[in-house]
Design an enzyme around this catalytic site. Structure first.
Site, PDB file in Angstrom:
ATOM      1  N   ASP A  30       2.642  -6.303   7.229  1.00 60.47           N
ATOM      2  CA  ASP A  30       2.081  -6.750   5.956  1.00 60.47           C
ATOM      3  C   ASP A  30       1.575  -8.179   6.109  1.00 60.47           C
ATOM      4  O   ASP A  30       2.342  -9.087   6.429  1.00 60.47           O
ATOM      5  CB  ASP A  30       3.167  -6.682   4.871  1.00 60.47           C
ATOM      6  CG  ASP A  30       2.607  -6.860   3.473  1.00 60.47           C
ATOM      7  OD1 ASP A  30       1.380  -6.858   3.313  1.00 60.47           O
ATOM      8  OD2 ASP A  30       3.422  -6.997   2.534  1.00 60.47           O
ATOM      9  N   ASP A 124      -4.658  -4.943   4.045  1.00 53.49           N
ATOM     10  CA  ASP A 124      -3.717  -5.937   4.555  1.00 53.49           C
ATOM     11  C   ASP A 124      -2.372  -5.381   4.992  1.00 53.49           C
ATOM     12  O   ASP A 124      -1.475  -6.153   5.331  1.00 53.49           O
ATOM     13  CB  ASP A 124      -3.499  -7.023   3.499  1.00 53.49           C
ATOM     14  CG  ASP A 124      -2.650  -6.535   2.338  1.00 53.49           C
ATOM     15  OD1 ASP A 124      -2.912  -5.420   1.844  1.00 53.49           O
ATOM     16  OD2 ASP A 124      -1.727  -7.262   1.932  1.00 53.49           O
ATOM     17  N   GLU A 125      -2.188  -4.075   4.988  1.00 55.81           N
ATOM     18  CA  GLU A 125      -0.887  -3.548   5.428  1.00 55.81           C
ATOM     19  C   GLU A 125      -1.041  -2.156   6.014  1.00 55.81           C
ATOM     20  O   GLU A 125      -1.971  -1.417   5.692  1.00 55.81           O
ATOM     21  CB  GLU A 125       0.125  -3.543   4.274  1.00 55.81           C
ATOM     22  CG  GLU A 125      -0.246  -2.647   3.116  1.00 55.81           C
ATOM     23  CD  GLU A 125       0.835  -2.591   2.056  1.00 55.81           C
ATOM     24  OE1 GLU A 125       2.042  -2.550   2.408  1.00 55.81           O
ATOM     25  OE2 GLU A 125       0.488  -2.594   0.862  1.00 55.81           O
TER      26      GLU A 125
END
Length: 378
Positions: A30, A124-125
């Site tokens: 993350d 983003d993860e």
């Protein structure tokens, strides 16, 4: 670090899939304050200043903000005007998805060097299944994070565990720029002390209701039988029975073709008026439409939909046939859904459903664009 649960401070994640037959090694990576971090990388003069990304106008919503801004109480999904009230010197920047996509693609190429089993959740993860590797998951996560820092100038946090839920919980444990592991023999003790707020689907208000019944930890929830959980909470109660024990059998699913694109946010304070909801939906819709144009420009849209969760946790969805959604379309859906119950609203979401024809061709043409949902960025 997370609070209220056991801190396995050694947390080195040094377990092999050969230790427990059938056990997975899952890493959840993350990025830290991703959009804001990318903007700060591009603008070094912002170092040390509170920064939020999302717009800043009266009807805009904070998508993410850096830790300097969070010290003033600014947070994701907060209306822009409220963020400015809490932090008058906040630097409010517009979203620039071209920058975020470029950074995300570089990061994803790093992931693919370690395992083909990568399931992106958003820009983003992502989940990584490294069960087939002879290396320790802890070492793999640490190496990936170092490479991300070296190659992009950004930081990431990681969680390591034997399933997806636990890995995602663990990745938040030592943010920013840290990592945490929950070993198989630690799960039972870890879950007993874990606040119920950490479980998927339980927000601040529901945590308060649980607390009013004397339930603050997963250990407290474990006192109820499966039948009692289903009787109290319906189908979700059955899921919660397993989740509060750390049980999650979902596999990491790479190259999943998404039939929809959506975003949603749970509010720390329930929304009461239609005007408050309209403001929130406007921000969500604008982010969704911009991401839609960047992520799935060639896909035909069949429907637009709006998701609502009321204060009593009941849900409703309003949708319409629509091949060119707009903010106005989602506001109309909101007006129709808002009156279905005379209750405050704790969650809102906007989304589109794609035409199902040519899904295979779309996946072959742009495989990196599928398998995403747009969430608040941490």
């Amino acid at each position: 670090m997370g609070t209220g649960a056991v801190d396995f401070s050694h947390g080195t994640g040094r377990f092999s899939p050969h230790d427990v037959p059938g056990m997975r090694k899952i890493i959840h990576l993350d990025m830290d304050c991703f959009y804001a971090a990318v903007e700060m990388r591009e603008r070094p003069e912002l170092a040390g200043q509170p920064v939020a990304v999302g717009g800043g106008g009266h009807r805009s919503v904070v998508t993410t903000c850096n830790y300097e801004a969070r010290k003033f109480g600014v947070r994701s999904a907060m209306p822009g005007f409220m963020a400015r009230e809490r932090c008058p010197h906040l630097v409010f920047l517009p979203l620039r998805f071209d920058l975020y996509r470029a950074a995300s693609q570089r990061i994803r190429r790093i992931f693919q060097e370690y395992t083909p089993l990568v399931e992106p959740l958003s820009l983003d993860e992502a989940y990584l299944d490294v069960s087939s590797s002879e290396r320790y998951a802890w070492d793999i996560a640490r190496e990936i994070r170092a490479r991300i820092r070296e190659e992009t100038g950004l930081t990431a946090s990681a969680g390591i565990a034997s399933n997806k839920m636990l890995a995602k919980i663990a990745s938040d444990w030592r943010k920013p720029n840290g990592q945490f592991a929950i070993l198989p023999d630690q799960v039972a003790e870890f879950m007993k002390g874990l606040p119920v707020r950490k479980i998927w689907g339980i927000g601040p208000k529901s945590a308060e209701r649980f607390a009013a019944r004397g339930i603050t930890t997963c250990g407290d929830l474990q006192r109820f039988s499966l039948a009692e959980m289903v009787a109290r909470f319906g189908k979700w109660g059955g899921e919660l029975y397993h989740l509060c024990r750390g049980v999650d059998d979902r596999e990491v699913m790479p190259h999943r073709i998404s039939k929809s694109l959506s975003n949603e946010t749970t509010f720390s304070d329930n929304l009461v008026t239609l005007a408050e909801c309209r403001e929130a939906v406007g921000g969500l819709a604008r982010e969704l439409l911009e991401e839609l144009g960047a992520k799935s420009p060639g896909r035909k849209i069949r429907k637009a939909f709006l998701k609502v969760k009321f204060a009593d946790f009941t849900r409703t969805t309003r949708e319409c046939l629509c091949n060119a959604p707009s903010v106005g379309v989602f506001e109309t859906l909101l007006e129709e859904a808002f009156g279905r119950k005379n209750l405050a609203i704790r969650l809102l979401g906007t989304g589109v459903r794609f035409e199902e024809e040519n899904l295979e061709a779309a996946a072959l043409a742009q495989p990196e664009l599928f398998g995403f949902s747009l969430f608040s960025v941490g």
